[in-house]
Design an enzyme around this catalytic site. Sequence first.
Site, PDB file in Angstrom:
ATOM      1  N   HIS A   1     -10.552  -2.432  -1.406  1.00  0.00           N
ATOM      2  CA  HIS A   1     -11.494  -2.026  -0.444  1.00  0.00           C
ATOM      3  C   HIS A   1     -12.576  -1.220  -1.266  1.00  0.00           C
ATOM      4  CE1 HIS A   1      -9.278  -2.943   3.159  1.00  0.00           C
ATOM      5  NE2 HIS A   1      -8.065  -2.784   2.333  1.00  0.00           N
TER       6      HIS A   1
ATOM      7  N   TYR B   1      -0.688  -9.810   0.767  1.00  0.00           N
ATOM      8  CA  TYR B   1       0.352  -9.267   1.349  1.00  0.00           C
ATOM      9  C   TYR B   1       0.446 -10.024   2.921  1.00  0.00           C
ATOM     10  CZ  TYR B   1      -3.135  -6.160   3.055  1.00  0.00           C
ATOM     11  OH  TYR B   1      -4.239  -5.624   3.508  1.00  0.00           O
TER      12      TYR B   1
ATOM     13  N   ARG C   1      -3.239 -11.704   3.841  1.00  0.00           N
ATOM     14  CA  ARG C   1      -4.410 -11.324   3.184  1.00  0.00           C
ATOM     15  C   ARG C   1      -4.530 -11.641   1.829  1.00  0.00           C
ATOM     16  NH1 ARG C   1      -7.853  -7.564   4.508  1.00  0.00           N
ATOM     17  NH2 ARG C   1      -9.216  -9.398   4.365  1.00  0.00           N
TER      18      ARG C   1
ATOM     19  N   TYR D   1       0.836  -1.230   0.099  1.00  0.00           N
ATOM     20  CA  TYR D   1       0.058   0.004  -0.007  1.00  0.00           C
ATOM     21  C   TYR D   1       0.782   1.291   0.210  1.00  0.00           C
ATOM     22  CZ  TYR D   1      -4.336  -2.641   1.442  1.00  0.00           C
ATOM     23  OH  TYR D   1      -5.356  -3.487   1.385  1.00  0.00           O
TER      24      TYR D   1
ATOM     25  N   HIS E   1      -7.595  -8.087  -2.439  1.00  0.00           N
ATOM     26  CA  HIS E   1      -8.883  -7.668  -2.354  1.00  0.00           C
ATOM     27  C   HIS E   1      -8.526  -6.170  -2.467  1.00  0.00           C
ATOM     28  CE1 HIS E   1      -6.438  -6.641   1.515  1.00  0.00           C
ATOM     29  NE2 HIS E   1      -7.238  -5.840   1.501  1.00  0.00           N
TER      30      HIS E   1
END
Lengths: 192, 232
Positions: free
Chosen positions: B158, B143, B153, B104, B156
């Site tokens: 959000h 990640y 995770r 991120y 995905h």
Amino acid sequence: MALKQTPSQTVGPYFAYGLTPEQYGYSMTSIASGAMRQPDTEGERIRIEGRVFDGAGNTVVDAMIEIWQADSQGRYAHPADPRGSNARFKGFGRMGTGTDPEHRFIFDTIKPGRVDATQAPHINVVVFMRGLLLHAYTRIYFADEAAANAADPVLQSVPAERRDTLIAKREGDSYRFDIHMQGERETVFFDA
Amino acid sequence: MDAYNPRDWSTQPAYLSPEYKSTPLRAPTRALIPLKQTLSELTGPVYGHESVGELDADLTRNGRKAGEPQGERIIVTGRVLDENGRPVPDALVEVWQCNAAGRYIHAADQHDAPLDPNFFGGGRCVSDAEGRYKFMSIKPGAYPWPNHHNAWRPAHIHFSLFGPSFLTRLVTQMYFPGDPLLALDPIYNATPAGSRELLVSTFSIDVTQPGYALGYVFDIVLRGRDATPMER
């Protein structure tokens, strides 16, 4: 009903650049912030600030608070308001708790008027954070509206010993509204 | 005005989901107090087409500095609907995601994977008259995260939506079909079986753009209203 509601998921720890980018210094523009009024917005200028606490009493540094409120006349900027939408005051604020040194959310807004004959002035709140799988609804009422609060049907539906968790206290030029996720002072959350 | 249907708790995750270790100290512990819907709940912030910019829905372009972002280009599209299957037009859809390497851009993300100078990862759009939305992006990577030993995770994106009122507010995550990490993910699995599958997008060869990008479809269902007594 034909279709099932899409499940909620946590906002996670990394919402800031997507939902509150300007506040956190990212390059994208924000749709909303804690600065909710314009120089010509009518009404009493107020600041609402607070912190979010977890069950260990620690300040939550990655929460996002959204508020939705009426203008000083009690009108919402929404087509469903029968008195006509007030387009000059949007009434929506959004702020993360990760930029203030004390991890406060801070909304510079105006005090809302009464939206109907029975409800006391209030602000609608949703709380998001890592570890919260679906957002929590609460409300902010004002300590200096004691008579209106005593007649408010929502406040009266809350057990008397917990009503205080919904009432912002005047502290100097600000109203203080802390949110406790757990513990003796756990904030009242609604099944809205 | 007609009230919105209640939250359908059978499709929603519980606040306290101990396998997801951030929940035990953050989940409300007391029963939620029922709230009769008033004008405060039946209204909500309005963000229409004027609130989004030209490149906001194209994550392959809105973070470019000196070239194209790395990774597999994808198209993510679907409809915003209510429980009766009616389209929800003019709904603001905000998205954020990590890059193809699973990193991120958020300053707090310390995962040892490269940032992509040409990828930001945030975007938004507004649904059209049929409730349809569409993003261009890069497939996000998986990640690691510190929830438990060797926790990862699943890939995905959000999503955040308002819909027509404060009660239709929804923040969720979209996953990708066939991801082996789904079965191991405590966030995904905090949602009851039979409903969590609604969070998984479907691959679509029809949405796939020849020679350019793979297509995924993710429909989003917000709380509806006007339920008949029989349905209730």
